[in-house]
Scaffold this active site. Structure first.
Site, short mmCIF file in Angstrom:
data_model
loop_
_atom_site.label_atom_id
_atom_site.label_comp_id
_atom_site.label_asym_id
_atom_site.label_seq_id
_atom_site.Cartn_x
_atom_site.Cartn_y
_atom_site.Cartn_z
N LYS A 136 0.83 -1.21 0.00
CA LYS A 136 0.00 0.00 0.00
C LYS A 136 0.86 1.26 0.00
CE LYS A 136 -2.48 -0.32 3.74
NZ LYS A 136 -1.96 -1.54 4.37
N ARG B 191 11.34 -1.73 12.27
CA ARG B 191 10.10 -1.32 12.94
C ARG B 191 9.78 -2.31 14.05
NH1 ARG B 191 5.20 0.18 8.90
NH2 ARG B 191 4.08 -1.02 10.46
N ARG C 107 -9.79 1.08 9.28
CA ARG C 107 -9.38 -0.30 9.51
C ARG C 107 -10.46 -1.09 10.23
NH1 ARG C 107 -3.45 0.69 9.21
NH2 ARG C 107 -2.33 -1.26 9.41
N ARG D 232 -1.00 -8.96 13.33
CA ARG D 232 -1.53 -7.90 12.44
C ARG D 232 -2.33 -8.50 11.29
NH1 ARG D 232 3.80 -5.49 11.34
NH2 ARG D 232 2.86 -4.15 9.77
N ARG E 72 11.16 -6.90 5.30
CA ARG E 72 11.12 -5.48 5.69
C ARG E 72 11.68 -5.29 7.09
NH1 ARG E 72 5.42 -2.39 5.46
NH2 ARG E 72 5.17 -2.97 7.63
#
Ligand code: AMP
Length: 196
Positions: A13, A133, A88, A144, A127
């Site tokens: 996204k 992160r 969301r 998630r 990632r």
């Protein structure tokens, strides 16, 4: 144009949004980025938010809507906005619809970027190696994805019922995905949707 971008974590996204805002010249409103900005502050709110986000849980609906509404009041959102990672939940979608209708700027289109879960886990772990992160570790990634399945995917039906959903296959190369997004957006522009 007012555009919502739905898609599970790791669907791409962020990358597609950056290309799209350049094309349409509208601001990119990523609630994940906004919440991470708040978390960088040394405050009780930051620590409270971290207890949700670092565990892969969703931040409370009304708090997220308040942060988005603040952004929408700015002049830069007059031509429209691209919502990335928001709404969301169904509650957030209803809060956004209420806000936009009250401000005479109803949502134009909701893009749904689809990618299989195995590919998502692979991409997110990759990632995690580069971005560092706190919410990109195996356990949190699984959480998630579960949160997306249970709380966010009902939005697909919500926007389908409104006749505003466009499905995009996100498993293809980046340029091909963007081409499909452009085609979908052009369709709405041709219908005169999103023009002020
Ligand atoms: P993202 O950068 O979009 O992947 O978001 C990172 C994290 O921020 C998510 O896993 C949630 O914990 C939180 N978050 C982002 N957007 C929202 C939202 N619209 N509602 C609730 N929590 C959110």
């Amino acid at each position: 144009m007012m555009i919502v971008f739905i898609g599970p974590p790791g669907a791409g996204k962020g990358t597609q949004c950056r290309r799209l805002v350049e094309l349409l010249n509208i601001p990119h409103l990523s609630t994940g980025e906004m919440l991470r900005d708040v978390m960088r502050e040394d405050s009780a709110l930051a620590r409270w938010l971290a207890s949700y986000i670092d565990a892969g849980k969703l931040a409370p609906d009304h708090l997220v809507m308040r942060i988005v509404a603040q952004k929408l009041q700015g002049d830069e959102c007059k031509p429209g906005a691209l919502f990335d990672g928001f709404p969301r939940t169904i509650v957030q979608a209803q809060l956004l619809d209420d806000y936009l209708i009250e401000h005479h700027r109803p949502l134009d289109v909701a893009l749904n970027l689809q990618v299989d879960e195995e590919i998502l886990v692979e991409r997110l772990l990759k990632r995690a190696e580069t971005d560092g992160r706190a919410d990109d570790n195996y356990e949190t990634i699984r959480e998630r994805l579960r949160v997306f399945r249970t709380q966010t995917s009902p939005l697909i039906e919500y926007y389908t019922k409104q006749g505003k959903l466009e499905e995009i296959d996100g498993a293809r190369p980046e340029a091909e995905v963007f081409h499909s997004i452009q085609t979908a957006i052009t369709k709405y522009q041709k219908l005169g949707i999103g023009k002020q």
